[in-house]
Write a protein that holds these residues in place. Structure first.
Motif, short mmCIF file in Angstrom:
data_model
loop_
_atom_site.label_atom_id
_atom_site.label_comp_id
_atom_site.label_asym_id
_atom_site.label_seq_id
_atom_site.Cartn_x
_atom_site.Cartn_y
_atom_site.Cartn_z
N VAL A 132 1.02 -1.11 0.10
CA VAL A 132 -0.06 0.09 -0.04
C VAL A 132 0.78 1.08 0.23
CG1 VAL A 132 -1.70 1.24 1.25
CG2 VAL A 132 -2.00 -1.05 1.28
N ARG A 133 0.84 2.02 -1.04
CA ARG A 133 1.90 2.91 -1.41
C ARG A 133 1.15 4.46 -1.10
NH1 ARG A 133 6.17 0.05 -3.10
NH2 ARG A 133 5.96 -1.63 -4.63
N ARG A 134 -0.16 4.34 -0.88
CA ARG A 134 -0.88 5.56 -1.01
C ARG A 134 -0.21 6.62 0.02
NH1 ARG A 134 -5.56 7.27 -3.07
NH2 ARG A 134 -5.99 5.22 -3.82
N MET A 135 -0.29 6.00 1.29
CA MET A 135 0.59 7.04 2.20
C MET A 135 1.76 7.35 2.30
SD MET A 135 -2.51 7.66 3.64
CE MET A 135 -1.74 8.76 5.18
N THR A 136 2.44 6.01 1.74
CA THR A 136 3.96 6.45 1.85
C THR A 136 4.33 7.16 0.90
OG1 THR A 136 4.32 4.32 0.59
CG2 THR A 136 4.30 4.15 2.83
N SER A 137 3.63 7.38 -0.11
CA SER A 137 4.24 8.31 -1.37
C SER A 137 4.30 9.57 -0.71
CB SER A 137 3.10 8.26 -2.62
OG SER A 137 3.67 7.13 -3.06
N THR A 147 7.34 5.98 4.79
CA THR A 147 6.94 4.65 5.66
C THR A 147 6.99 4.95 7.07
OG1 THR A 147 8.03 3.48 3.73
CG2 THR A 147 7.34 2.30 5.55
N LEU A 196 4.33 11.93 -8.92
CA LEU A 196 4.71 10.69 -8.11
C LEU A 196 4.53 10.90 -6.82
CD1 LEU A 196 7.65 9.27 -9.96
CD2 LEU A 196 5.08 8.89 -10.27
N ASP A 237 0.98 9.91 -6.32
CA ASP A 237 0.40 8.64 -6.91
C ASP A 237 0.17 7.65 -5.97
OD1 ASP A 237 -0.20 6.49 -8.72
OD2 ASP A 237 0.24 8.04 -10.18
N PRO A 238 -0.94 7.09 -5.59
CA PRO A 238 -1.04 5.91 -4.76
C PRO A 238 -0.12 4.58 -5.12
CG PRO A 238 -2.90 6.13 -6.04
CD PRO A 238 -2.00 7.46 -6.41
N ARG A 239 0.24 4.82 -6.65
CA ARG A 239 1.19 3.51 -6.91
C ARG A 239 2.45 3.79 -6.58
NH1 ARG A 239 -0.82 3.94 -13.02
NH2 ARG A 239 -0.38 6.23 -12.34
N GLY A 240 3.01 4.83 -6.03
CA GLY A 240 4.16 5.54 -5.90
C GLY A 240 5.08 5.39 -7.16
N ASP A 264 5.86 2.92 -8.74
CA ASP A 264 5.32 1.84 -9.80
C ASP A 264 4.59 2.73 -10.97
OD1 ASP A 264 6.45 -0.28 -8.53
OD2 ASP A 264 4.49 -0.69 -7.57
N PRO A 287 7.30 3.84 -1.23
CA PRO A 287 6.63 4.39 -2.39
C PRO A 287 7.37 3.92 -3.55
CG PRO A 287 7.71 6.04 -1.18
CD PRO A 287 7.75 4.90 -0.42
#
Lengths: 275, 723
Positions: A30-35, A39, B282, B285-288, B290, B723
């Protein structure tokens, strides 16, 4: 040695039960928050005993000599996620309020300029709304940053939104002003549509215009550098000079008109090359 | 070389609680052993009975190494650990701690003995006229130690990476300014807000001086720290202005100054990355990263304003070399998914701990797989060597995913142990438990006869089979982890391939590449050979061997009567060739040998000017080897190369997993539940990092463990949600 007697229950072999994998909580990162936030640090085990799904011996604590004594870089507030969620909800509410108010704010500008029905009026409204939304989203980002520091900062964050909106309304939603005469000096081929929006009360002798950039979000079209704006001979009207390269790609371009004395943006020049 | 005196308790001697879930792990590489490690943690909520099935005689997969004559370390290729491999390092730190080796008897008893920081990295630039010039960079030590406890690791958001990238560019410009006439007045802080300051700066175009440029960088930092969606245009304009100003200020200077030329190249690339990250949104973007995996990284850099010379630079080639990113082994076809590359580069340069690189102090097998083997044995894991998987049989009804499961695992048993005991795979070299390059034939039934047959028990094409063995679900195993290379899976998963479109797509997209490597033991040290610099790791060099590492530090880990003065490893991709039989493998071996000899004749002189005689002939007598007991014939001339070691990694299990554009989304996650008792593990899976490396493999193994048991918790896998 006597052979142990078999338990009668064991003599009838039950069919083996086939075990199955547990249902996964999710199947990808789940990268939504980490972007946006990085982390979050993993939670520290609360005790040495293992909790289901969280082995307590994760840290190589046994080899203390090998574990760096460097301070934790980024020890985060364990309540960060709920706080950010709250902040996002607040921000969404603020955006919605701003969205509604942007029409109220921008329409008087267009009306006061007498440009509501002119080509480019929609651009002006769009510009105003975009400006508001951008500021509100900026405030959202601010909240995302400040929220982890503590909920006591929340009031300040919401004030940011209100103050921006009020400032915008106060500045541009004024009492209106008589229209300004604009003349256009066009050099270059091809049909174009030009519109000029300026704030009421500006001094035509102290304004200039930036290069015009494409409004196409993902565009790589070159900006238009051949635009200038100056006061007419009467000192009250405006003369817009536009020199277009024949290779300038079609599309809509927008440049900010600013007050050369204060540096403030006081309007916009929109050019649509339609071919 | 003697059999290792380190004894590990037999699994059968340990108490075996009833009703434990039995896990069959097929393949003994990093991902498999990481999964075994997690499943058998002593304090885990559920205990599993784990058996690892391994073809041939040793663990390690692509990371396996062996010991040959004189205790020489013989690797698949060059293995360097990057300072951001948090999960892999954590695994090793725990393994060494748990193995509790005795420092008095074992020269590599602790993690600190096993890995040493190496701050030097170099790339080779091709000059006009065909010469090559090494560019050596030393990265400063960073706080912490890789593998520090997971709860202390904080990874960056995209925005934070961008801020660091701006700082990097600013400091590079600053350092460039020190060697030029650029003025160096401190940048005044903007009295007004950042955004109006940007507006002013753009409006007046006042970036003609270094002071203004520095101010622009300060503004850029502020802008990136606060920009929101839809305000990208302002930031992009500022980046464009900065980029143009950098070009104007440096362009005239770089022609005459090689160091400035390099700085300009890096600045140009970083500005392109900044521009691209903002253009593609980016940071939100929820995909980071990717989000940009469908394009090649070089194309992406170019599309975002990098100059062609920067895209072709040694720096970018070095990144591609690092991950063998050449489709079909063709160095004219560099292909690397942009998101994977960007994530890897950001983590590599901005999140390393201790040092950019860490070097193992013996072979990878000795440093990684020996202690893991010891620990897993102590925990009761069973190891079945000489078991070659031939077929994965499915059960359950077609079209009912919940019921799909592995019903049988079919193996060829390649060898049996004398007396029916367990195979003891390790030998001791210089006091260290190590894996031999060849099976310990003396432990095998008919070992002498097998040895004379010149067989390769690590090849899936080797026909040696003593008997067939079938494991059945519920009787012999409950769960299966297939920890095989992506190249090997089609050979054994024909049934799954035929029925499962998701798996088929993953396998077909998941391309891999053959690699080649050779190692030299030299009678002169690097300075004597003409290398001017510290011990280093160099890539972007001339093909066919683009990467070189000075591995002289390994001399003490080997067992020479007369030790060499230097050790050098070379590696690269191998252009794709047919490899479906033992004959194909031998032919490939010969090709690598010839390429290496040609490389030494023609190319190595750029690194080691004194490796050649004044007449231009290689000094073959510098290649060190101790007398061969079996052959009294003394090698002369080029034949002396045959005393060295080289390998063509063409077996399916040796192939390196690529991260090609447009394929990353097809990867299977170990967490997916297409089969209710099966999961996969390996660096070819959707590990979160999705790059061919030990970190990716370990993450995948942890995910496989989580898939079967619910632990480790996903948030404790460092970087999984990065991300």
């Amino acid at each position: 040695m006597a052979r142990a007697k078999k338990n009668p229950a064991e003599s009838v072999s039950a069919p083996p039960v086939r075990k199955t994998r547990p249902i996964p909580e999710r199947t990808g990162p789940v990268r939504r928050m980490t972007s946006a936030l990085g982390t979050p640090s993993a939670k520290k085990p609360s005790s040495s005993a293992a909790a289901p799904g969280q082995p307590a011996a994760q840290a190589p604590s046994q080899e203390t000599n090998a574990v760096s004594s460097a301070p934790a870089s980024g020890e985060s507030n364990p309540n960060i996620l709920p706080l950010v969620k709250m902040g996002q909800e607040l921000a969404e509410q603020a955006i919605e309020r701003a969205r509604r108010s942007s029409g109220e704010t921008a329409s008087p500008i267009a009306d006061s300029l007498g440009v509501s029905n002119l080509p480019g009026a929609k651009d002006a409204l769009s510009l105003a709304e975009t400006a508001l939304r951008t500021w509100v989203e900026l405030a959202t980002q601010v909240m995302r940053v400040v929220l982890p520091l503590g909920p006591q900062l929340l009031p300040d964050a919401t004030k940011i939104v209100d103050s921006i909106r009020d400032a915008f309304r106060g500045k541009s939603g004024g009492e209106g002003s008589p229209g300004i005469h604009v003349s256009l000096n066009l050099k270059g081929a091809g049909p174009v549509r030009v519109s000029v929006q300026v704030n009421p009360g500006i001094s035509p002798t102290d304004i200039s215009v930036q290069p015009l950039f494409s409004l196409d979000r993902s565009s790589t079209k070159p900006p238009i550098h051949g635009a200038s704006i100056a006061a007419g001979r009467d000192g009250r009207s405006l003369e817009v000079t536009l020199s277009l390269s024949p290779t300038q790609p079609h599309g809509r371009y927008l440049g900010a008109i600013y007050d050369t004395a204060s540096g403030n943006v006081v309007g916009g020049l929109t050019v649509e090359i339609t071919g | 070389m003697k059999r290792s005196s380190k004894t590990t308790p037999s699994a059968s001697s340990l108490p075996s609680p009833l009703a434990r879930t039995r896990v069959a792990i097929v393949g003994g590489g990093c991902a498999s052993l990481a999964a075994a490690f997690e499943l058998t943690r002593p304090n885990a909520p559920e205990q599993f009975e784990v058996t690892v099935y391994q073809m041939g005689h040793r663990l390690g997969g692509k990371g396996a190494s062996g010991r040959g004559s004189s205790g020489r370390i013989e690797e698949h290729g060059l293995h360097l650990w990057l300072g951001f491999y948090e999960n892999a390092f954590r695994l090793m730190r725990e393994a060494y701690a748990e193995a509790a080796r005795d420092p008095a008897t074992c020269p590599i008893a602790t993690f600190n003995d096993a890995f040493k920081p190496d701050p030097n990295v170099a790339v080779a630039e091709r000059l006009r006229g065909g010469d090559w010039l090494p560019w050596v960079a030393t990265f400063p030590p960073a706080p912490g130690l890789p593998g520090d406890p997971a709860e202390t690791v904080k990874l960056f958001s995209v925005r934070e990476y961008l801020i660091r990238a701006v700082r990097l560019v600013a400091s590079l410009i600053e350092s460039a300014g020190k060697s030029t006439h650029l003025d160096r007045e401190p940048a005044p802080a903007p009295p007004e807000g950042i955004w109006s300051a940007i507006d002013k700066l753009l409006r007046y175009g006042a970036l003609a001086t270094a002071t203004a440029l520095r101010e622009a960088f300060d503004l850029l930092l502020g802008a990136i720290s606060t920009f929101a969606p839809r305000s990208e245009n302002v930031v992009l304009k500022l980046i464009d202005a900065v980029s143009e100003a950098v070009k104007q200020q440096l362009q005239t200077l770089i022609e005459a100054d090689r160091e400035l030329y390099r700085v300009f190249g890096v600045v140009d690339l970083v500005l392109a990355i900044l521009r691209g990250c903002i253009r593609f949104g980016l940071a939100f973007d929820p995909r980071g990263f990717d989000a940009i995996n469908d394009v090649d990284w070089r194309d992406w850099l170019r599309d975002n304003g990098a100059t062609q010379s920067s895209v072709d630079s040694a720096f970018v080639r070095g990144i591609y070399d690092l991950v063998f990113a050449y489709e079909d082994g063709d160095t004219e076809r560099p292909r690397l998914a942009a998101g994977v590359a960007l994530r890897g580069a950001m983590r590599m340069f901005f999140t390393y701990k201790g040092a950019l690189f860490w070097k193992m102090q013996a072979g990878m097998g000795d440093i990684v797989f020996s202690p893991l083997y010891e620990v897993l044995k102590q925990r009761g894991v069973k190891f079945e060597f000489f078991h070659k998987l031939t077929h994965v049989g499915l059960g359950g009804a077609r079209g009912t995913p919940d019921d799909r499961h592995v019903a049988a695992l079919e193996f060829d048993v390649q060898a049996e142990i004398v007396g029916g005991g367990e195979y003891q795979p390790l030998v001791e070299v210089a006091g260290l438990p190590c894996w031999p390059s060849q099976p310990l034939w003396g432990q095998l039934k008919n070992g002498d006869a097998l040895q004379k047959q010149d067989i390769d028990l690590e090849s899936p094409f080797d026909p040696t089979v003593l008997r067939k063995k079938t494991l059945r679900v519920s009787q012999d195993f409950d769960f299966v982890i297939l920890g095989l290379s992506v190249g090997a899976l089609p050979l054994v998963c024909k049934e799954i391939l035929a029925e499962d479109t998701r798996f088929r797509r993953a396998i077909h997209s998941g391309k891999s590449v053959q690699t080649q490597a050779f190692q030299l033991w030299l009678r002169e040290d690097m300075a004597q050979l003409g290398w001017r610099g510290d011990q280093t790791n160099l890539s972007a060099f001339v093909e066919p061997f683009d990467t070189w590492a000075d591995m002289t530090h390994l001399i003490d880990a080997e067992d020479w009567v007369t030790p060499p003065k230097a050790i050098a490893y070379f590696c690269s991709v191998l252009p794709e060739r047919k490899a479906e039989s033992a004959g194909d493998a031998k032919a490939a071996h010969q090709v690598v040998r010839n390429s290496a000899v040609e490389f030494l004749r023609r190319d190595v002189v750029h690194l080691w000017p004194r490796f050649l005689t004044p007449s231009g002939e290689p000094r073959w007598n510098l290649l060190a080897a101790e007398p061969n007991k079996k052959s009294r014939k003394k090698s002369v001339g080029e034949e002396q190369f045959d005393t060295q070691f080289w390998t063509a990694n063409v077996r399916p299990s040796d192939r390196y997993a690529l991260s090609l554009p447009g394929t990353i989304a097809d990867r299977i996650s170990p967490l997916e539940r297409s089969y209710d008792n099966l999961t996969f593990a390996g660096d070819w899976t959707a590990s979160g990092l999705c790059s061919g490396c030990v970190e990716s493999a370990v993450m995948s193994g942890m995910l496989a463990s989580h898939a079967l048991s619910g632990f480790p918790a996903l948030h404790s896998i460092t970087g999984y949600d990065h991300p």
